[in-house]
Design a protein around this motif. Structure first.
Motif, PDB file in Angstrom:
ATOM      1  N   ARG A  80       0.847  -1.196   0.000  1.00  0.00           N
ATOM      2  CA  ARG A  80       0.000   0.000   0.000  1.00  0.00           C
ATOM      3  C   ARG A  80       0.880   1.242   0.000  1.00  0.00           C
ATOM      4  O   ARG A  80       1.902   1.281   0.689  1.00  0.00           O
ATOM      5  CB  ARG A  80      -0.848  -0.056   1.272  1.00  0.00           C
ATOM      6  N   ILE A  81       0.467   2.273  -0.776  1.00  0.00           N
ATOM      7  CA  ILE A  81       1.200   3.537  -0.842  1.00  0.00           C
ATOM      8  C   ILE A  81       0.240   4.715  -0.786  1.00  0.00           C
ATOM      9  O   ILE A  81      -0.957   4.576  -1.057  1.00  0.00           O
ATOM     10  CB  ILE A  81       2.061   3.682  -2.118  1.00  0.00           C
ATOM     11  N   PHE A  82       0.806   5.881  -0.462  1.00  0.00           N
ATOM     12  CA  PHE A  82       0.141   7.158  -0.686  1.00  0.00           C
ATOM     13  C   PHE A  82       0.853   7.746  -1.887  1.00  0.00           C
ATOM     14  O   PHE A  82       2.050   8.045  -1.824  1.00  0.00           O
ATOM     15  CB  PHE A  82       0.269   8.067   0.541  1.00  0.00           C
ATOM     16  N   ASP A  83       0.152   7.880  -3.004  1.00  0.00           N
ATOM     17  CA  ASP A  83       0.735   8.304  -4.275  1.00  0.00           C
ATOM     18  C   ASP A  83       0.375   9.757  -4.540  1.00  0.00           C
ATOM     19  O   ASP A  83      -0.766  10.162  -4.325  1.00  0.00           O
ATOM     20  CB  ASP A  83       0.201   7.410  -5.396  1.00  0.00           C
ATOM     21  N   VAL A  84       1.357  10.537  -5.014  1.00  0.00           N
ATOM     22  CA  VAL A  84       1.183  11.979  -5.172  1.00  0.00           C
ATOM     23  C   VAL A  84       1.638  12.430  -6.554  1.00  0.00           C
ATOM     24  O   VAL A  84       2.669  11.977  -7.059  1.00  0.00           O
ATOM     25  CB  VAL A  84       2.005  12.730  -4.100  1.00  0.00           C
ATOM     26  N   ALA A  85       0.872  13.358  -7.136  1.00  0.00           N
ATOM     27  CA  ALA A  85       1.264  14.047  -8.368  1.00  0.00           C
ATOM     28  C   ALA A  85       1.209  15.547  -8.085  1.00  0.00           C
ATOM     29  O   ALA A  85       0.253  16.030  -7.470  1.00  0.00           O
ATOM     30  CB  ALA A  85       0.329  13.696  -9.512  1.00  0.00           C
ATOM     31  N   VAL A  86       2.244  16.263  -8.531  1.00  0.00           N
ATOM     32  CA  VAL A  86       2.319  17.717  -8.375  1.00  0.00           C
ATOM     33  C   VAL A  86       2.355  18.330  -9.767  1.00  0.00           C
ATOM     34  O   VAL A  86       3.162  17.939 -10.613  1.00  0.00           O
ATOM     35  CB  VAL A  86       3.575  18.137  -7.586  1.00  0.00           C
ATOM     36  N   ASP A  87       1.500  19.308 -10.009  1.00  0.00           N
ATOM     37  CA  ASP A  87       1.408  19.975 -11.301  1.00  0.00           C
ATOM     38  C   ASP A  87       2.568  20.971 -11.456  1.00  0.00           C
ATOM     39  O   ASP A  87       2.641  21.956 -10.730  1.00  0.00           O
ATOM     40  CB  ASP A  87       0.068  20.701 -11.413  1.00  0.00           C
ATOM     41  N   LEU A  88       3.464  20.704 -12.406  1.00  0.00           N
ATOM     42  CA  LEU A  88       4.594  21.596 -12.680  1.00  0.00           C
ATOM     43  C   LEU A  88       4.425  22.362 -13.992  1.00  0.00           C
ATOM     44  O   LEU A  88       5.367  22.980 -14.476  1.00  0.00           O
ATOM     45  CB  LEU A  88       5.903  20.808 -12.705  1.00  0.00           C
ATOM     46  N   ARG A  89       3.224  22.345 -14.550  1.00  0.00           N
ATOM     47  CA  ARG A  89       2.955  23.058 -15.798  1.00  0.00           C
ATOM     48  C   ARG A  89       2.672  24.525 -15.466  1.00  0.00           C
ATOM     49  O   ARG A  89       1.616  24.849 -14.922  1.00  0.00           O
ATOM     50  CB  ARG A  89       1.771  22.429 -16.528  1.00  0.00           C
ATOM     51  N   ALA A  90       3.610  25.410 -15.798  1.00  0.00           N
ATOM     52  CA  ALA A  90       3.524  26.827 -15.416  1.00  0.00           C
ATOM     53  C   ALA A  90       2.262  27.512 -15.931  1.00  0.00           C
ATOM     54  O   ALA A  90       1.771  28.452 -15.306  1.00  0.00           O
ATOM     55  CB  ALA A  90       4.765  27.574 -15.891  1.00  0.00           C
ATOM     56  N   ASP A  91       1.693  27.036 -17.046  1.00  0.00           N
ATOM     57  CA  ASP A  91       0.497  27.668 -17.605  1.00  0.00           C
ATOM     58  C   ASP A  91      -0.806  27.035 -17.109  1.00  0.00           C
ATOM     59  O   ASP A  91      -1.887  27.388 -17.570  1.00  0.00           O
ATOM     60  CB  ASP A  91       0.548  27.628 -19.135  1.00  0.00           C
ATOM     61  N   SER A  92      -0.718  26.145 -16.145  1.00  0.00           N
ATOM     62  CA  SER A  92      -1.894  25.441 -15.641  1.00  0.00           C
ATOM     63  C   SER A  92      -2.545  26.209 -14.486  1.00  0.00           C
ATOM     64  O   SER A  92      -1.842  26.779 -13.649  1.00  0.00           O
ATOM     65  CB  SER A  92      -1.482  24.046 -15.146  1.00  0.00           C
ATOM     66  N   PRO A  93      -3.869  26.185 -14.404  1.00  0.00           N
ATOM     67  CA  PRO A  93      -4.539  26.831 -13.263  1.00  0.00           C
ATOM     68  C   PRO A  93      -4.250  26.139 -11.936  1.00  0.00           C
ATOM     69  O   PRO A  93      -4.478  26.709 -10.879  1.00  0.00           O
ATOM     70  CB  PRO A  93      -6.025  26.762 -13.617  1.00  0.00           C
ATOM     71  N   THR A  94      -3.729  24.901 -11.988  1.00  0.00           N
ATOM     72  CA  THR A  94      -3.393  24.177 -10.757  1.00  0.00           C
ATOM     73  C   THR A  94      -1.880  24.065 -10.563  1.00  0.00           C
ATOM     74  O   THR A  94      -1.395  23.170  -9.871  1.00  0.00           O
ATOM     75  CB  THR A  94      -4.056  22.786 -10.736  1.00  0.00           C
ATOM     76  N   TYR A  95      -1.134  24.981 -11.173  1.00  0.00           N
ATOM     77  CA  TYR A  95       0.332  24.997 -11.048  1.00  0.00           C
ATOM     78  C   TYR A  95       0.740  24.948  -9.573  1.00  0.00           C
ATOM     79  O   TYR A  95       0.221  25.705  -8.751  1.00  0.00           O
ATOM     80  CB  TYR A  95       0.872  26.256 -11.716  1.00  0.00           C
ATOM     81  N   LEU A  96       1.637  24.030  -9.256  1.00  0.00           N
ATOM     82  CA  LEU A  96       2.200  23.776  -7.922  1.00  0.00           C
ATOM     83  C   LEU A  96       1.211  23.132  -6.949  1.00  0.00           C
ATOM     84  O   LEU A  96       1.544  22.923  -5.782  1.00  0.00           O
ATOM     85  CB  LEU A  96       2.795  25.041  -7.287  1.00  0.00           C
TER      86      LEU A  96
END
Length: 177
Positions: A80-96
């Motif tokens: 079992r894991i806790f899986d994470v994705a971070v938005d690094l797309r500078a033009d995205s509304p969810t950046y960072l």
């Protein structure tokens, strides 16, 4: 399969639809046609396995520098894991911004992580195996990383990591990348 959007466009939770009988169950884990029909044209070119012997092992946050970004489908085959994705797309509304999900062999869930994201996970059990299906062949020399506890991301990890590689521990905060 069921596809559920997350708070970040380009990251999707994928759930299996097992067919059960007295022997156990059978479920499809990936079908290019079904993924495309759901709006996620993901076709793996490479499959990798991450074996983790200790609970609370942290791997990440990893990504590939442009133009070598990768999309990946991440699932747990043992543990079992806790899986994470971070938005690094500078033009995205969810950046960072980040999104996370608990993936386990038991729940059968997977996280489809699009290009332009950093990825990491924390094992929640010992002897955890994480299977990656990646949409392009790995090209050495383009791997990058950001610090797992960078305040710019403010990831709410479920526990403090106890095992982390020197490389992952030494990654800079995003503002330093």
């Amino acid at each position: 399969m069921r596809f559920s959007p997350t708070a970040i466009e380009g990251v999707t939770l994928v759930e299996i639809e097992p067919v059960s009988d007295a022997r156990g169950f059978f479920a499809r884990l990936h079908c290019p046609e079904e993924f495309a029909h759901a709006g996620h044209p993901f076709v793996p070119a490479q499959t990798s396995l991450s074996r983790n012997t200790a609970a609370f092992t942290l791997r990440g946050l990893h990504y590939e520098a442009p133009p070598h970004e990768e999309a990946k489908l991440v699932r747990v085959t043992r543990g079992r894991i806790f899986d994470v994705a971070v938005d690094l797309r500078a033009d995205s509304p969810t950046y960072l911004k980040w999104t996370g999900a608990e993936l386990s062999a038991e729940n059968g869930k997977a996280l489809l992580i699009g290009r332009g994201m950093a990825h990491g996970f924390l094992t929640l059990e010992p002897d955890t195996d994480v299977l990656y299906q990646i949409d392009r062949i790995f090209t050495p020399g383009h791997g990058r990383g950001a610090r797992w506890n960078d305040p710019a991301f403010a990831i709410e990890w479920p526990a403090q990591p106890q095992v982390i590689s020197e490389r992952d521990a030494a990654y800079p905060n995003h503002g330093s990348v």
